[in-house]
Design a protein around this motif. Structure first.
Motif: not given
Length: 65
Positions: A35-41
């Motif tokens: 589960k990926v909650d956040y993908i950085p720019q």
């Protein structure tokens, strides 16, 4: 009272165990699930991908005897 309190205590403990087991079954993820909650720019590279990446190197010369 002497017989009633242990019976009540046992029923409360059993109920708490059942609720805990039910919560674990519901929250359990299938093995290998991610589960990926956040993908950085990502930062934009100044060098286009077609140019490739520069790699430093050092030339090694052998002496011939």
């Amino acid at each position: 009272m002497r017989y009633l309190i242990p019976v009540l205590f046992e029923s409360v403990v059993n109920k708490a165990q059942q609720q805990h087991q039910q919560q674990q079954r519901q929250s359990r993820k299938p093995e290998g699930a991610i589960k990926v909650d956040y993908i950085p720019q990502g930062k934009k590279s100044t060098v286009p991908d077609s140019e490739g990446e520069f790699v430093d190197y050092e030339e090694v010369k052998e002496e011939v005897k």
